[in-house]
Structure formats: structure tokens, C-alpha cells
Design a protein around this motif. Structure first.
Motif, mmCIF file in Angstrom:
data_model
loop_
_atom_site.group_PDB
_atom_site.id
_atom_site.type_symbol
_atom_site.label_atom_id
_atom_site.label_comp_id
_atom_site.label_asym_id
_atom_site.label_seq_id
_atom_site.Cartn_x
_atom_site.Cartn_y
_atom_site.Cartn_z
ATOM 1 N N ARG A 1 36.740 91.785 21.831
ATOM 2 C CA ARG A 1 36.501 91.594 20.400
ATOM 3 C C ARG A 1 36.261 90.123 20.074
ATOM 4 N N ILE A 2 37.006 89.234 20.713
ATOM 5 C CA ILE A 2 36.815 87.800 20.482
ATOM 6 C C ILE A 2 35.425 87.374 20.923
ATOM 7 N N ALA A 3 34.970 87.871 22.069
ATOM 8 C CA ALA A 3 33.630 87.527 22.549
ATOM 9 C C ALA A 3 32.564 88.000 21.558
ATOM 10 N N THR A 4 32.740 89.196 21.001
ATOM 11 C CA THR A 4 31.785 89.725 20.019
ATOM 12 C C THR A 4 31.774 88.874 18.758
ATOM 13 N N LEU A 5 32.964 88.517 18.264
ATOM 14 C CA LEU A 5 33.043 87.697 17.053
ATOM 15 C C LEU A 5 32.479 86.301 17.290
ATOM 16 N N ARG A 6 32.684 85.767 18.470
ATOM 17 C CA ARG A 6 32.150 84.440 18.792
ATOM 18 C C ARG A 6 30.620 84.472 18.809
ATOM 19 N N ALA A 7 30.063 85.526 19.403
ATOM 20 C CA ALA A 7 28.605 85.646 19.442
ATOM 21 C C ALA A 7 28.033 85.847 18.034
ATOM 22 N N THR A 8 28.715 86.653 17.226
ATOM 23 C CA THR A 8 28.259 86.889 15.858
ATOM 24 C C THR A 8 28.332 85.612 15.033
ATOM 25 N N THR A 9 29.369 84.823 15.245
ATOM 26 C CA THR A 9 29.499 83.539 14.542
ATOM 27 C C THR A 9 28.323 82.632 14.867
ATOM 28 N N ALA A 10 27.974 82.562 16.144
ATOM 29 C CA ALA A 10 26.852 81.713 16.557
ATOM 30 C C ALA A 10 25.546 82.195 15.916
ATOM 31 N N GLU A 11 25.347 83.506 15.856
ATOM 32 C CA GLU A 11 24.134 84.056 15.233
ATOM 33 C C GLU A 11 24.092 83.742 13.742
ATOM 34 N N GLN A 12 25.226 83.906 13.071
ATOM 35 C CA GLN A 12 25.277 83.630 11.630
ATOM 36 C C GLN A 12 25.071 82.145 11.341
ATOM 37 N N ARG A 13 25.585 81.302 12.203
ATOM 38 C CA ARG A 13 25.408 79.858 12.001
ATOM 39 C C ARG A 13 23.953 79.475 12.207
ATOM 40 N N GLU A 14 23.333 80.087 13.209
ATOM 41 C CA GLU A 14 21.917 79.785 13.482
ATOM 42 C C GLU A 14 21.038 80.199 12.309
ATOM 43 N N ARG A 15 21.424 81.257 11.625
ATOM 44 C CA ARG A 15 20.664 81.738 10.466
ATOM 45 C C ARG A 15 21.068 81.016 9.176
ATOM 46 N N ASP A 16 22.015 80.076 9.276
ATOM 47 C CA ASP A 16 22.559 79.379 8.100
ATOM 48 C C ASP A 16 23.233 80.339 7.132
ATOM 49 N N ALA A 17 23.739 81.462 7.672
ATOM 50 C CA ALA A 17 24.460 82.422 6.827
ATOM 51 C C ALA A 17 25.888 81.957 6.560
ATOM 52 N N ILE A 18 26.408 81.081 7.411
ATOM 53 C CA ILE A 18 27.724 80.481 7.195
ATOM 54 C C ILE A 18 27.614 78.983 7.443
ATOM 55 N N SER A 19 28.530 78.233 6.863
ATOM 56 C CA SER A 19 28.495 76.771 6.998
ATOM 57 C C SER A 19 29.081 76.333 8.337
ATOM 58 N N GLY A 20 28.786 75.097 8.706
ATOM 59 C CA GLY A 20 29.360 74.541 9.931
ATOM 60 C C GLY A 20 30.878 74.469 9.852
ATOM 61 N N LEU A 21 31.396 74.128 8.662
ATOM 62 C CA LEU A 21 32.840 74.059 8.472
ATOM 63 C C LEU A 21 33.482 75.424 8.709
ATOM 64 N N ARG A 22 32.871 76.485 8.162
ATOM 65 C CA ARG A 22 33.415 77.821 8.351
ATOM 66 C C ARG A 22 33.342 78.239 9.826
ATOM 67 N N ALA A 23 32.248 77.898 10.473
ATOM 68 C CA ALA A 23 32.096 78.243 11.892
ATOM 69 C C ALA A 23 33.175 77.556 12.731
ATOM 70 N N ARG A 24 33.484 76.299 12.422
ATOM 71 C CA ARG A 24 34.527 75.576 13.180
ATOM 72 C C ARG A 24 35.904 76.170 12.914
ATOM 73 N N ASP A 25 36.159 76.545 11.654
ATOM 74 C CA ASP A 25 37.443 77.160 11.309
ATOM 75 C C ASP A 25 37.608 78.498 12.023
ATOM 76 N N VAL A 26 36.546 79.275 12.067
ATOM 77 C CA VAL A 26 36.560 80.560 12.769
ATOM 78 C C VAL A 26 36.796 80.344 14.260
ATOM 79 N N ALA A 27 36.120 79.363 14.835
ATOM 80 C CA ALA A 27 36.271 79.078 16.268
ATOM 81 C C ALA A 27 37.719 78.715 16.600
ATOM 82 N N HIS A 28 38.363 77.971 15.694
ATOM 83 C CA HIS A 28 39.761 77.604 15.904
ATOM 84 C C HIS A 28 40.653 78.852 15.934
ATOM 85 N N THR A 29 40.432 79.763 14.989
ATOM 86 C CA THR A 29 41.225 81.002 14.948
ATOM 87 C C THR A 29 41.003 81.831 16.210
#
Length: 203
Positions: free
Chosen positions: A122-150
């Protein structure tokens, strides 16, 4: 069979693995198998030994079937366990430090790394989805870093707790799943459906 032979078989101390479906998985149990695993405390006095020997010894001492891929036990050691305790506690003490987890399953014990693997997927799936959303600018860099920390926190915490306790209790599973559910919401990914019949624990 004579009454004498039947009595001898009933108390046979032999412990034998039973191969399942031609794979490395085995059910270990004292012979003859008891109707059910002992629920009360039993006397345990086992020396430091190989983990495969320990699992067989516990199967004999408690009358519990233990399902395990024997390859997972290779090159692992169990510390000495001594005293009166339940089968559950004896097994948890024996598996501590091995990275393996034990859980009751359909009347027997199952030893594997199932919870760790499920969280890792599940973590691998969420990590990949985060990267896709960041690439599309669907989420901010700050949110992506916070998610990565969790995700890193849960990724490290689950195997650490299992290594220390030989299981992940219900409250911890709920807590870590809730954290991952929160990540999924923050990146716009729906959480997976709950297992059929799942009931939240009483807090």
C-alpha cells in the motif's frame, strides 16, 4: 489396534511436518493432532535453539497447528523461553527479533510476514500516486513532502513493531491504516475497501 497401542499413539511425542500442496508451506503439529489448540497456560522450558526446532517444539508443547513456509525459519534463532504461559505468548516470545509475525487463523497459528507485505504494497502504491499527482501539479510540493514523511514513518514503524512484538495488534493496524487513509485523501486517491465483515475495535 489394541487398547495399549491406541494409548501409546495418543501420547506420542513425535512432531512431524505435513507438506501442503507441494510447496514450502508446512503445518507443524504434535501427533496425534489435538482437537484444538490449548487455550490455557502450559509449562514451557525450551533452550536457545534454531527457530525451526522451536516452532516444532511449541507445536508439541501446546498442541497447536502452526502453518509456516519453512524457508522463512532458515538461519534464525530463538532465545530461551521458560515458565507457564499461553501458546500465544510462547510463540510471540520465540519469534521476537526474527522479523516474523504470528496470527491465529482458522483454528491454528500462521507464521509469515503478511502484515508487513500488505503495508509495504500500500505504501508503494501511495508513493507512486503521490509522484504522479505532483507531476500533474495536482498537489503542492509541500503536501508531497509531508505525505512522503508520513509514508516513511509507517514504512519503518510497522516492521520495527513486528520485530519487537512478533505481531501487530489490532489498534496499531487501525492506527497505521488511518494514517495511510489520510495520505490517500490528501493526494486524491480513495482508500481501499475494508475487508468483508471488518468491525472497528472498541477504544
Amino acid at each position: 489396534m489394541s487398547a495399549t497401542l491406541r494409548k501409546a499413539a495418543m501420547f506420542s511425542p513425535i512432531v512431524r511436518p505435513f507438506a501442503l500442496l507441494g510447496c514450502g508451506v508446512a503445518l507443524l503439529a504434535a501427533l496425534p493432532a489435538m482437537a484444538e489448540c490449548a487455550h490455557g497456560k502450559v509449562r514451557v522450558d525450551l533452550p536457545a535453539q534454531r527457530l525451526d526446532e522451536r516452532v516444532q517444539a511449541l507445536a508439541h508443547a501446546t498442541g497447536c497447528f502452526m502453518e509456516v513456509d519453512t524457508a522463512l525459519l532458515a538461519d534464525k534463532q530463538a532465545k530461551r523461553v521458560r515458565g507457564r504461559m499461553t501458546a500465544r505468548n510462547a510463540l510471540y516470545l520465540s519469534l521476537r527479533g526474527s522479523g516474523l509475525e504470528a496470527a491465529p487463523y482458522k483454528g491454528h497459528w500462521r507464521i509469515d510476514q503478511r502484515q508487513q507485505q500488505r503495508f509495504a504494497r500500500r505504501i508503494a502504491t501511495l508513493r507512486a500516486t503521490t509522484a504522479e499527482q505532483r507531476e500533474r501539479d495536482a498537489i503542492s510540493g509541500l503536501r508531497a513532502r509531508d505525505v512522503a514523511h508520513t509514508l516513511r514513518h509507517v514504512e519503518k514503524a510497522v516492521p520495527r513493531e513486528i520485530n519487537e512484538q512478533a505481531h501487530l495488534n489490532v489498534l496499531d493496524r487501525v492506527r497505521y491504516n488511518e494514517r495511510l487513509d489520510g495520505v490517500a485523501r490528501r493526494i486524491g486517491a480513495p482508500p481501499p475497501p475494508l475487508p468483508l465483515g471488518w468491525v472497528a475495535p472498541v477504544r
